[in-house]
Enzyme design. Structure first.
Site, PDB file in Angstrom:
ATOM      1  N   SER A   1      -9.866  23.444 -44.297  1.00 52.29           N
ATOM      2  CA  SER A   1     -11.118  23.841 -43.639  1.00 52.29           C
ATOM      3  C   SER A   1     -10.915  24.811 -42.482  1.00 52.29           C
ATOM      4  O   SER A   1     -11.865  25.468 -42.058  1.00 52.29           O
ATOM      5  CB  SER A   1     -11.866  22.605 -43.132  1.00 52.29           C
ATOM      6  OG  SER A   1     -11.131  21.953 -42.111  1.00 52.29           O
TER       7      SER A   1
ATOM      8  N   LYS B   1     -11.994  21.297 -35.721  1.00 54.77           N
ATOM      9  CA  LYS B   1     -12.901  22.422 -35.956  1.00 54.77           C
ATOM     10  C   LYS B   1     -12.887  23.331 -34.728  1.00 54.77           C
ATOM     11  O   LYS B   1     -12.289  23.019 -33.700  1.00 54.77           O
ATOM     12  CB  LYS B   1     -14.339  21.932 -36.199  1.00 54.77           C
ATOM     13  CG  LYS B   1     -14.514  20.895 -37.305  1.00 54.77           C
ATOM     14  CD  LYS B   1     -14.248  21.458 -38.685  1.00 54.77           C
ATOM     15  CE  LYS B   1     -14.434  20.378 -39.750  1.00 54.77           C
ATOM     16  NZ  LYS B   1     -13.999  20.846 -41.095  1.00 54.77           N
TER      17      LYS B   1
END
Length: 330
Positions: A107, A177
């Protein structure tokens, strides 16, 4: 012929001493022998300790005992102590300073690759530091983000090493993230992008996955990020279940700053990928902090107005008044 002389002596013999003198001579000789015997006996006896302490021989023996008592331990005896101290320090460092995390997915490509080990700063949050735009952060699952993601079952050795911080934890449900917006910001993305923060478009070519669009396949916003929460997105926008995909949960896809473990500041492993994780320049462009800067300016103006009015009133009260058409007393 004549009679022989009784008691006659040869010419070589000494003259006889008187009886008194012979006795005195024997006494003197006996005394001399006795004195010599006493002196020999006294010299053979050990000298008694003086008032200052033990003899010189006693000092040497005592020093030998001290040296023998201070003999260092064998290394194998001290090894368990050294290992215990090292483990304690590792646990303290992991708890309060730095912790290692493993990247389990794609990701965050190309910034981070699957299997990378990153070091996360856990110290600055203890002093009130909050996540900033552009930082790569590790945070606990806010609730429902990893429900469908299985976590591997570690063996006992992995559990121990991860507990003391010598190995990334495989049990904890943590995510990594990039922070796109913070509390008070308005964030949005439509069509093929770009992502906008407080109306300013982000130039994300330096960190998003090549070929991916800023919005991915999920447009959003505009969304006002609540206070003490952050909006996060993966750098691989087509392969990241980030804030965009959890707007139906509590916080509308935002993450509480209390869930943030810390900022990932460097890639520690593998060696050929070692490097820092700086904040991209686009997050420092002029105007992006307008919403945040307006509040202090407004508060400063509001606080200055009463001060100016009070100062004007004081100055006008100190001036002498001129009364026309009146007489002063003499």
């Amino acid at each position: 012929m004549g009679d022989l002389a009784v008691g006659a002596r040869s010419g070589t013999e000494e003259p006889e001493e008187p009886a008194g003198q012979v006795e005195s001579s024997h006494q003197a000789t006996s005394s001399a022998h006795q004195s010599q015997s006493q002196s020999k006996t006294a010299s053979q006896r050990p000298a008694p300790p003086g008032p200052a302490g033990p003899s010189v021989m006693g000092d040497e023996e005592e020093a030998g005992r001290v040296k023998k008592a201070k003999k260092p331990r064998a290394f194998w005896k001290e090894l368990p102590i050294l290992i215990g101290i090292a483990l304690l320090l590792a646990l303290l460092i992991k708890t309060f300073l730095v912790q290692a995390f493993s990247i389990p997915s794609d990701s965050m490509q190309d910034t981070l690759q699957r299997g990378d080990r990153v070091l996360v700063d856990k110290l600055t949050p203890w002093f009130g530091s909050k996540p900033q735009r552009g930082e790569v952060v590790v945070f606990h699952d806010p609730g429902g983000w990893l429900n469908e993601t299985p976590t591997p079952e570690p063996n006992p050795v992995q559990k121990v090493l991860s507990f003391i911080g010598l190995m990334p934890s495989a049990e904890e449900k943590d995510l990594i993230k990039r922070v796109i917006a913070v509390g008070g910001d308005t964030v949005e993305c439509h069509g093929t992008g770009p992502v906008k923060v407080n109306g300013k478009a982000l130039q994300e070519d330096s960190y998003i996955f090549p070929g991916a669009t800023p919005c991915g396949d999920r447009a959003f916003g505009p969304i006002k990020v609540p206070k003490d929460r952050i909006w996060v997105m993966g750098d691989h926008r087509d392969d990241s279940l980030d804030s965009r995909y959890h707007q139906n949960l509590k916080g509308n896809g935002t993450v509480s700053v209390d869930e943030v473990v810390g900022r990932a500041f460097t890639i520690a492993w593998p060696i050929d990928r070692w490097g820092t994780l700086p904040v991209p320049d686009t997050f420092g462009q002029p105007g992006i902090n307008t919403a945040m800067a307006a509040a202090p300016a407004t508060l400063g103006l509001a606080g200055a107005v009463p001060i100016v009015l009070w100062r004007r009133r004081r100055l006008s009260g100190d001036r002498p008044r001129v009364l026309t058409g009146s007489r002063y007393p003499r």
